[in-house]
Design a protein around this motif. Structure first.
Motif, PDB file in Angstrom:
ATOM      1  N   THR A 447       0.949  -1.144  -0.076  1.00  0.00           N
ATOM      2  CA  THR A 447      -0.077  -0.028   0.047  1.00  0.00           C
ATOM      3  C   THR A 447       1.021   1.124   0.044  1.00  0.00           C
ATOM      4  O   THR A 447       1.957   1.494   0.848  1.00  0.00           O
ATOM      5  CB  THR A 447      -0.915   0.052   1.274  1.00  0.00           C
ATOM      6  OG1 THR A 447      -1.814   1.210   1.168  1.00  0.00           O
ATOM      7  CG2 THR A 447      -0.130  -0.117   2.492  1.00  0.00           C
ATOM      8  N   GLY A 474      -5.362  -7.921   1.178  1.00  0.00           N
ATOM      9  CA  GLY A 474      -5.238  -6.911   0.474  1.00  0.00           C
ATOM     10  C   GLY A 474      -6.210  -6.865  -0.620  1.00  0.00           C
ATOM     11  O   GLY A 474      -6.434  -7.657  -1.384  1.00  0.00           O
ATOM     12  N   ASP A 477      -6.962  -0.878  -4.526  1.00  0.00           N
ATOM     13  CA  ASP A 477      -7.225   0.433  -4.309  1.00  0.00           C
ATOM     14  C   ASP A 477      -6.832   1.484  -5.204  1.00  0.00           C
ATOM     15  O   ASP A 477      -5.561   1.543  -5.654  1.00  0.00           O
ATOM     16  CB  ASP A 477      -6.717   1.061  -2.958  1.00  0.00           C
ATOM     17  CG  ASP A 477      -7.280   2.054  -2.272  1.00  0.00           C
ATOM     18  OD1 ASP A 477      -8.154   2.624  -1.761  1.00  0.00           O
ATOM     19  OD2 ASP A 477      -6.447   3.245  -2.847  1.00  0.00           O
ATOM     20  N   TRP A 480      -3.775   4.001  -3.554  1.00  0.00           N
ATOM     21  CA  TRP A 480      -2.656   3.329  -2.757  1.00  0.00           C
ATOM     22  C   TRP A 480      -2.263   1.963  -3.324  1.00  0.00           C
ATOM     23  O   TRP A 480      -1.208   1.441  -2.825  1.00  0.00           O
ATOM     24  CB  TRP A 480      -3.128   3.080  -1.208  1.00  0.00           C
ATOM     25  CG  TRP A 480      -3.518   4.419  -0.407  1.00  0.00           C
ATOM     26  CD1 TRP A 480      -4.851   4.773  -0.325  1.00  0.00           C
ATOM     27  CD2 TRP A 480      -2.717   5.438  -0.324  1.00  0.00           C
ATOM     28  NE1 TRP A 480      -4.826   5.974   0.246  1.00  0.00           N
ATOM     29  CE2 TRP A 480      -3.233   6.472   0.161  1.00  0.00           C
ATOM     30  CE3 TRP A 480      -1.118   5.717  -0.415  1.00  0.00           C
ATOM     31  CZ2 TRP A 480      -3.209   7.712   0.467  1.00  0.00           C
ATOM     32  CZ3 TRP A 480      -0.727   6.859  -0.115  1.00  0.00           C
ATOM     33  CH2 TRP A 480      -1.692   8.121   0.586  1.00  0.00           C
ATOM     34  N   GLU A 482      -2.942  -0.939  -2.958  1.00  0.00           N
ATOM     35  CA  GLU A 482      -3.798  -2.074  -2.031  1.00  0.00           C
ATOM     36  C   GLU A 482      -4.214  -1.343  -0.770  1.00  0.00           C
ATOM     37  O   GLU A 482      -3.233  -0.453  -0.361  1.00  0.00           O
ATOM     38  CB  GLU A 482      -3.122  -3.174  -1.991  1.00  0.00           C
ATOM     39  CG  GLU A 482      -3.107  -4.354  -3.176  1.00  0.00           C
ATOM     40  CD  GLU A 482      -2.420  -5.707  -2.631  1.00  0.00           C
ATOM     41  OE1 GLU A 482      -3.067  -6.827  -3.039  1.00  0.00           O
ATOM     42  OE2 GLU A 482      -1.398  -5.736  -2.086  1.00  0.00           O
ATOM     43  N   ARG A 483      -5.285  -1.928  -0.273  1.00  0.00           N
ATOM     44  CA  ARG A 483      -5.512  -1.485   1.118  1.00  0.00           C
ATOM     45  C   ARG A 483      -5.743  -2.702   1.896  1.00  0.00           C
ATOM     46  O   ARG A 483      -6.453  -3.435   1.471  1.00  0.00           O
ATOM     47  CB  ARG A 483      -6.518  -0.557   1.278  1.00  0.00           C
ATOM     48  CG  ARG A 483      -6.293   0.868   0.782  1.00  0.00           C
ATOM     49  CD  ARG A 483      -5.300   1.678   1.765  1.00  0.00           C
ATOM     50  NE  ARG A 483      -5.904   1.976   3.012  1.00  0.00           N
ATOM     51  CZ  ARG A 483      -5.285   1.801   4.138  1.00  0.00           C
ATOM     52  NH1 ARG A 483      -3.909   1.396   4.284  1.00  0.00           N
ATOM     53  NH2 ARG A 483      -5.901   1.974   5.138  1.00  0.00           N
ATOM     54  N   LYS A 502     -10.462   1.124  14.422  1.00  0.00           N
ATOM     55  CA  LYS A 502      -9.286   1.973  14.119  1.00  0.00           C
ATOM     56  C   LYS A 502      -8.543   2.495  15.635  1.00  0.00           C
ATOM     57  O   LYS A 502      -7.547   2.724  15.818  1.00  0.00           O
ATOM     58  CB  LYS A 502      -9.703   3.266  13.591  1.00  0.00           C
ATOM     59  CG  LYS A 502      -8.803   4.354  13.107  1.00  0.00           C
ATOM     60  CD  LYS A 502      -9.270   5.331  12.274  1.00  0.00           C
ATOM     61  CE  LYS A 502      -8.323   6.418  12.161  1.00  0.00           C
ATOM     62  NZ  LYS A 502      -8.761   7.557  11.158  1.00  0.00           N
ATOM     63  N   TRP A 517      -1.106   3.916   8.130  1.00  0.00           N
ATOM     64  CA  TRP A 517      -1.671   3.546   6.723  1.00  0.00           C
ATOM     65  C   TRP A 517      -1.789   1.865   6.903  1.00  0.00           C
ATOM     66  O   TRP A 517      -2.449   1.358   5.790  1.00  0.00           O
ATOM     67  CB  TRP A 517      -0.771   3.767   5.583  1.00  0.00           C
ATOM     68  CG  TRP A 517       0.618   3.359   5.626  1.00  0.00           C
ATOM     69  CD1 TRP A 517       1.122   2.119   5.088  1.00  0.00           C
ATOM     70  CD2 TRP A 517       1.683   4.178   5.760  1.00  0.00           C
ATOM     71  NE1 TRP A 517       2.408   2.012   5.389  1.00  0.00           N
ATOM     72  CE2 TRP A 517       2.889   3.257   5.658  1.00  0.00           C
ATOM     73  CE3 TRP A 517       2.070   5.421   6.396  1.00  0.00           C
ATOM     74  CZ2 TRP A 517       4.110   4.018   6.130  1.00  0.00           C
ATOM     75  CZ3 TRP A 517       3.091   5.946   6.515  1.00  0.00           C
ATOM     76  CH2 TRP A 517       4.328   5.318   6.295  1.00  0.00           C
ATOM     77  N   PRO A 520      -6.688  -1.074   8.734  1.00  0.00           N
ATOM     78  CA  PRO A 520      -7.857  -1.028   7.514  1.00  0.00           C
ATOM     79  C   PRO A 520      -9.093  -0.167   7.706  1.00  0.00           C
ATOM     80  O   PRO A 520      -9.317   0.537   8.648  1.00  0.00           O
ATOM     81  CB  PRO A 520      -8.448  -2.546   8.115  1.00  0.00           C
ATOM     82  CG  PRO A 520      -7.565  -3.316   8.985  1.00  0.00           C
ATOM     83  CD  PRO A 520      -6.826  -1.970   9.572  1.00  0.00           C
ATOM     84  N   SER A 521      -9.237   0.353   6.566  1.00  0.00           N
ATOM     85  CA  SER A 521     -10.450   1.382   6.567  1.00  0.00           C
ATOM     86  C   SER A 521     -11.666   0.817   6.142  1.00  0.00           C
ATOM     87  O   SER A 521     -12.827   1.359   6.275  1.00  0.00           O
ATOM     88  CB  SER A 521     -10.072   2.342   5.464  1.00  0.00           C
ATOM     89  OG  SER A 521      -9.903   1.851   4.233  1.00  0.00           O
ATOM     90  N   GLN A 522     -11.707  -0.538   6.066  1.00  0.00           N
ATOM     91  CA  GLN A 522     -12.776  -1.329   5.723  1.00  0.00           C
ATOM     92  C   GLN A 522     -12.842  -2.633   6.390  1.00  0.00           C
ATOM     93  O   GLN A 522     -11.858  -3.122   6.195  1.00  0.00           O
ATOM     94  CB  GLN A 522     -13.280  -1.149   4.142  1.00  0.00           C
ATOM     95  CG  GLN A 522     -14.501  -1.551   3.856  1.00  0.00           C
ATOM     96  CD  GLN A 522     -14.803  -1.474   2.349  1.00  0.00           C
ATOM     97  OE1 GLN A 522     -14.084  -1.740   1.529  1.00  0.00           O
ATOM     98  NE2 GLN A 522     -16.003  -0.847   1.933  1.00  0.00           N
ATOM     99  N   THR A 559     -17.181   0.969   7.157  1.00  0.00           N
ATOM    100  CA  THR A 559     -16.191   1.906   6.610  1.00  0.00           C
ATOM    101  C   THR A 559     -15.750   3.070   7.385  1.00  0.00           C
ATOM    102  O   THR A 559     -16.843   3.723   8.176  1.00  0.00           O
ATOM    103  CB  THR A 559     -16.401   2.340   5.165  1.00  0.00           C
ATOM    104  OG1 THR A 559     -16.746   1.221   4.311  1.00  0.00           O
ATOM    105  CG2 THR A 559     -15.170   3.122   4.543  1.00  0.00           C
TER     106      THR A 559
END
Length: 560
Positions: A447, A474, A477, A480, A482-483, A502, A517, A520-522, A559
């Motif tokens: 990422t 992963g 994205d 980036w 990958e996320r 988070k 970073w 995980p955002s999701q 998310t």
């Protein structure tokens, strides 16, 4: 070639071959009255076990099995399977342990590819076998395995039922000597693409592996997992790398052995309790399943020692097991390595350290066991320093590593490129020799130009009190590359969303364990994480599921 001094042997000196039959003879020599137990159905002593192995050898020989033939087994973990692990290779045939959790098409492929001649089939799998029988190209005869009273079954080309045939056979068999480099076993390992690949092991390899494992789990004081006064029960399928080779060790030492058949959590807990099991081994998901079983509630597992392999052992599972009285020890291996490569070991320096430090090293992949060479290699084939920081692919040398994939020369050359076996795992080695697996090469998340370890994220996320199970992969994205995406199974009655996760991970960012970073955002909360046929996280399927959910706008995605 180095010139060394060789001396002639006496003309009558016996050249002792390293054959599996030598492992069989020791158990009854030490403890003839110790038991082999199958569920709540069968129990007998080692003297009887040796007789039954001889009876099975006679049955197979009379049915036409010859040296070099491949004999396949489709069964749950049982006393019968243990008998096959000895009798089949001891007559010079090759034991094919069929992974009965594969799809029918995959099972068909492996049987044809292995060129099976004779198949032992549990009555429970007769419908499966009937469905593929017409497409089998080399099978000539079958033999029926049953637990119940009904010994009849519409199994094609069947020579009879196992117990009836054994009862009529002689309890004596003169097992011959032959070349120790003869193939003894084969089985198939699945990858992310293509058909399963066949690995194979010789008598010599299995004997050396057995001796190395016995010395590792029985002689190293900071491990000391199984001596011959222990009670052993596998919770790793016998079709998967010979149940990690431990049945051979247990039989050689005359250990009481308990075989649970199909893995049913309540039966596993019952057998542990009633048969006083003290040593086992499994992948993390199986242990979690067992600890969460209704029959395990309130049960003190004190005295149970378990090797965890197949997937990374995270700190949360280690601590949860410890509170239930279970001592976990991490080990590392793979199908191609027979499998033992390393085991967690605490030297005097670490034993004098803090409890937190000791735990850190108990959950690492450990130190290479005797006769294993490990190294770190970069993408150019250059060996890298063992400094605990430099990452690269873990490569291996040992006397029991498979020498290739059956009838697949190109993949075999890839496996052994440069004279080292390539594991496909990203790892570090430190100055004390400890292997730290960072990720599978195919599972590392890239990422924003940085590499993230999915295993490290899984370990940190698993420490949240609401998380029962976690898998991180992963996902593509546009910004980036990958996320990281986290798939979670929560403890009953608990809740957790992406924002809460988070907040849980922020302290690890502040402490320098991960970068911001990496959070995980999701996430998705599910009732079950997909597993492979041997209980590992199925990250290939997880990625497919996530892509489908994202396309459909699934409501259970959270998310930040």
């Amino acid at each position: 070639m180095l010139k060394t001094r060789l001396l002639p042997a006496a003309g009558n000196a016996y050249q002792y071959p390293l054959l599996i039959k030598s492992l069989l003879l020791s158990g009854a020599r030490y403890e003839r009255s110790r038991e082999i137990v199958y569920r709540d159905l069968v129990r007998y002593d080692y003297a009887t076990f040796n007789e039954r192995v001889a009876r099975l050898a006679n049955v197979l020989s009379e049915a036409g099995v010859k040296a070099g033939d491949t004999v396949a087994v489709m069964d749950w973990d049982s006393h019968r399977y243990l008998e096959c692990m000895f009798a089949i290779p001891m007559i010079g045939a090759v034991l094919h342990t069929i992974n009965i959790r594969l799809s029918p098409d995959q099972i068909l492929y492996t049987m044809n590819h292995a060129e099976d001649r004779f198949v032992l089939v549990n009555a429970e799998f007769v419908p499966l076998y009937q469905g593929i029988a017409s497409q089998l190209t080399t099978v000539q005869k079958t033999l029926l395995l049953t637990d119940g009273a009904d010994k009849s079954s519409p199994l094609p080309d069947c020579v009879g039922e196992y117990e009836a045939l054994l009862a009529a056979a002689s309890p004596r068999y003169a097992f011959p000597d032959f070349d120790e480099n003869s193939v003894a076993t084969t089985f198939y390992t699945t990858g992310t693409t293509g058909n399963p690949k066949g690995v194979y092991f010789t008598h010599r390899q299995l004997v050396l592996h057995t001796l190395a494992m016995a010395s590792t789990i029985g002689s190293l004081d900071s491990i000391r997992l199984m001596g011959n006064a222990d009670v052993y029960m596998p919770i790793t399928p016998m079709f998967h790398v010979h149940a990690w080779g431990v049945p051979y060790v247990a039989t050689m030492l005359g250990v009481k052995q308990v075989y649970p058949g199909r893995y049913e959590p309540d039966m596993l807990c019952r057998l542990i309790r009633e048969e006083q099991v003290t040593f086992s081994h499994c992948v993390p998901t199986i242990l979690q399943m067992m600890l969460n079983a209704p029959s395990a509630k309130g049960h003190d597992f004190g005295g149970l020692k378990v090797i965890i392999g197949g997937s990374a052992l995270n700190r949360a599972l280690y601590e949860a097991a410890k509170t239930r009285g279970v001592q976990l020890t991490a080990a590392y291996g793979m199908s191609e390595t027979c499998p033992l490569i390393s085991c967690a070991y605490l030297n005097d320096e670490l034993m004098a350290g803090s409890e937190d430090e000791r735990t850190t090293y108990r959950i690492k992949a450990g130190v290479p066991v005797p006769m294993v060479d490990a190294a770190i290699m970069d993408e150019h084939g250059e060996l890298k320093p063992h400094d605990g920081e430099t990452q690269g692919e873990l490569v291996l040398r040992a006397p029991w590593l498979t020498q290739g994939y059956f009838n697949e020369p190109e993949k075999s050359e890839e496996l052994w490129a440069g004279g080292w076996m390539h594991t496909g795992d990203v790892a570090t080695l430190d100055g004390m020799g400890y292997i730290d697996i960072r990720d599978r090469i195919k599972d590392v998340i890239k990422t924003g130009g940085e590499w993230l370890s999915s295993l490290e994220l899984e370990d940190l996320i698993s420490r949240h009190a609401a998380v029962r199970e976690v898998a991180v992969v992963g996902v593509p994205d546009p910004q980036w590359g990958e996320r990281p995406f986290a798939l979670l199974v929560l403890v009953d009655g608990q809740q957790l969303d992406a924002k809460g996760l988070k907040e849980h991970l922020k302290p690890f960012v502040e402490q320098g364990h991960i970068n911001k970073w990496a959070i995980p955002s999701q996430i998705a909360v599910v009732t079950e994480v997909p597993k492979t046929s041997v209980g590992k996280l199925d990250k290939k399927r997880i990625r497919v599921d996530i892509a489908r959910w994202q396309e459909s706008g699934s409501e259970f995605l959270s998310t930040v």
